[in-house]
Design a protein around this motif. Structure first.
Motif, PDB file in Angstrom:
ATOM      1  N   ALA A 236       0.840  -1.210   0.000  1.00 36.06           N
ATOM      2  CA  ALA A 236       0.000   0.000   0.000  1.00 36.06           C
ATOM      3  C   ALA A 236       0.870   1.254   0.000  1.00 36.06           C
ATOM      4  O   ALA A 236       0.558   2.239  -0.685  1.00 36.06           O
ATOM      5  N   LEU A 237       1.974   1.217   0.753  1.00 34.05           N
ATOM      6  CA  LEU A 237       2.908   2.347   0.781  1.00 34.05           C
ATOM      7  C   LEU A 237       3.522   2.564  -0.600  1.00 34.05           C
ATOM      8  O   LEU A 237       3.608   3.704  -1.091  1.00 34.05           O
ATOM      9  N   LEU A 238       3.946   1.473  -1.242  1.00 31.63           N
ATOM     10  CA  LEU A 238       4.544   1.588  -2.578  1.00 31.63           C
ATOM     11  C   LEU A 238       3.527   2.127  -3.590  1.00 31.63           C
ATOM     12  O   LEU A 238       3.862   2.972  -4.434  1.00 31.63           O
ATOM     13  N   ARG A 239       2.293   1.656  -3.502  1.00 30.11           N
ATOM     14  CA  ARG A 239       1.249   2.150  -4.416  1.00 30.11           C
ATOM     15  C   ARG A 239       0.984   3.648  -4.185  1.00 30.11           C
ATOM     16  O   ARG A 239       0.845   4.414  -5.151  1.00 30.11           O
ATOM     17  N   LYS A 240       0.922   4.035  -2.935  1.00 34.60           N
ATOM     18  CA  LYS A 240       0.665   5.451  -2.627  1.00 34.60           C
ATOM     19  C   LYS A 240       1.827   6.329  -3.085  1.00 34.60           C
ATOM     20  O   LYS A 240       1.618   7.402  -3.657  1.00 34.60           O
ATOM     21  N   ALA A 241       3.049   5.855  -2.855  1.00 34.49           N
ATOM     22  CA  ALA A 241       4.232   6.617  -3.293  1.00 34.49           C
ATOM     23  C   ALA A 241       4.264   6.739  -4.817  1.00 34.49           C
ATOM     24  O   ALA A 241       4.616   7.799  -5.352  1.00 34.49           O
ATOM     25  N   ALA A 242       3.866   5.669  -5.511  1.00 36.44           N
ATOM     26  CA  ALA A 242       3.813   5.713  -6.980  1.00 36.44           C
ATOM     27  C   ALA A 242       2.784   6.739  -7.454  1.00 36.44           C
ATOM     28  O   ALA A 242       3.012   7.463  -8.437  1.00 36.44           O
ATOM     29  N   ALA A 243       1.659   6.803  -6.755  1.00 37.95           N
ATOM     30  CA  ALA A 243       0.620   7.788  -7.106  1.00 37.95           C
ATOM     31  C   ALA A 243       1.109   9.209  -6.841  1.00 37.95           C
ATOM     32  O   ALA A 243       0.894  10.120  -7.651  1.00 37.95           O
ATOM     33  N   LEU A 244       1.798   9.400  -5.727  1.00 37.32           N
ATOM     34  CA  LEU A 244       2.266  10.746  -5.345  1.00 37.32           C
ATOM     35  C   LEU A 244       3.356  11.261  -6.285  1.00 37.32           C
ATOM     36  O   LEU A 244       3.374  12.443  -6.621  1.00 37.32           O
ATOM     37  N   VAL A 245       4.259  10.378  -6.703  1.00 35.87           N
ATOM     38  CA  VAL A 245       5.331  10.843  -7.589  1.00 35.87           C
ATOM     39  C   VAL A 245       4.757  11.251  -8.943  1.00 35.87           C
ATOM     40  O   VAL A 245       5.239  12.190  -9.587  1.00 35.87           O
TER      41      VAL A 245
END
Length: 286
Positions: A236-245
């Motif tokens: 979930a953290l990786l998905r959120k970071a991908a969305a934010l970048v």
């Protein structure tokens, strides 16, 4: 650091990793007919220690090995094994490029300077091979494309090449009956680059593939086995970071603010590091 042989189940044991010499987890999966060793180790000494620990505990010795990707710390131990080894065609191709390399200090320094090698790995190689730099690259004897199923007898291992930023040839091993997914290094950033980084596209593609496996335990090579809940939190953290970048086009400050707002708390160091890796992956930086 003393390495320990840990037992996950009647069929699965693993050797704990080591940081300074970059030794990853080595795992054995025992069926009624065969035992599969997952990853070859970073040296002959590493692989031999694993076999010795298995023998001391009265556990079956492997008669097959699977290599998750080409990096030295997962493959150099194959030289100590006289059993068939399995890897993707891409892994064998990448390992072939290492065969004619020299491994003395001068050669390592030269490859680091030219960008072929990275300082992190050169330092770990020096630490692992302190006395004798007797490195011999042994290629896998069995290769597959995309996916291979290995029936060990009562236990089925599915080797699936999923790729990742860390290594394009990355393979995961799914132990079906045990509901265990051996991730290797797939959730680590690309290290063979000017700056360590993740890309949103590769990360999301990888996570979608990993979601296809029905697992309760996930094994991260340089860490430990984790639960489904822990893995889902990381994913979930990786998905959120991908969305934010993507949303903030690599603006790290805005990404930090976005993630902190999402969690409604200050960020911890690991979360900041992941955001930095994603920011580093924006094309003009990577």
């Amino acid at each position: 650091m003393t390495q320990q042989l840990m037992t996950l189940s009647d069929r699965i044991s693993y050797l704990t990793p080591v940081g300074p010499t970059d030794r990853p987890i080595l795992m054995s999966v025992s069926g009624d007919r065969h035992t599969l060793m997952i990853d070859g180790g970073n040296s002959k000494a590493h692989a031999e220690l694993f076999l010795e620990k298995l023998k001391d505990e009265g556990k079956p010795l492997p008669d097959l090995t699977a290599v998750t990707h080409w990096h030295w710390d997962h493959s150099f131990g194959l030289a100590a094994l006289s059993i068939p080894s399995i890897a993707s065609e891409d892994t064998k191709k990448a390992m072939k490029e290492l065969i004619n390399f020299s491994w003395d200090d001068a050669a390592l320094d030269e490859r680091v300077a030219s960008g072929v090698e990275i300082q992190f790995c050169a330092d770990a190689i020096r630490e692992e091979f302190k006395e004798h730099r007797d490195i011999k690259v042994v290629l896998p004897s069995i290769t597959f494309k995309d996916e291979l199923t290995v029936d060990l007898g009562g236990v089925t291992c599915v080797l699936k090449q999923v790729g990742s930023d860390h290594a394009k040839d990355s393979t995961v091993v799914y132990v079906k009956e045990e509901k265990l997914l051996f991730l290797g290094d797939v959730t680590a950033p690309l290290m063979y680059a000017p700056v360590w980084h993740f890309t949103a596209e590769e990360t999301l593609k990888l996570l979608d593939q990993l979601d296809q496996f029905d697992a309760d335990t996930y094994v991260i090579s340089h860490y430990k086995p984790i639960s489904k809940a822990e893995y889902q939190q990381e994913a979930a953290l990786l998905r959120k970071a991908a969305a934010l970048v993507t949303e903030h086009r690599g603006d790290l400050d805005q990404m930090k603010t976005g993630l902190s707002t999402f969690y409604n708390r200050p960020l911890i160091e690991d979360e900041i590091d992941i955001l930095i890796y994603f920011a580093n992956g924006v094309p003009e930086k990577a």
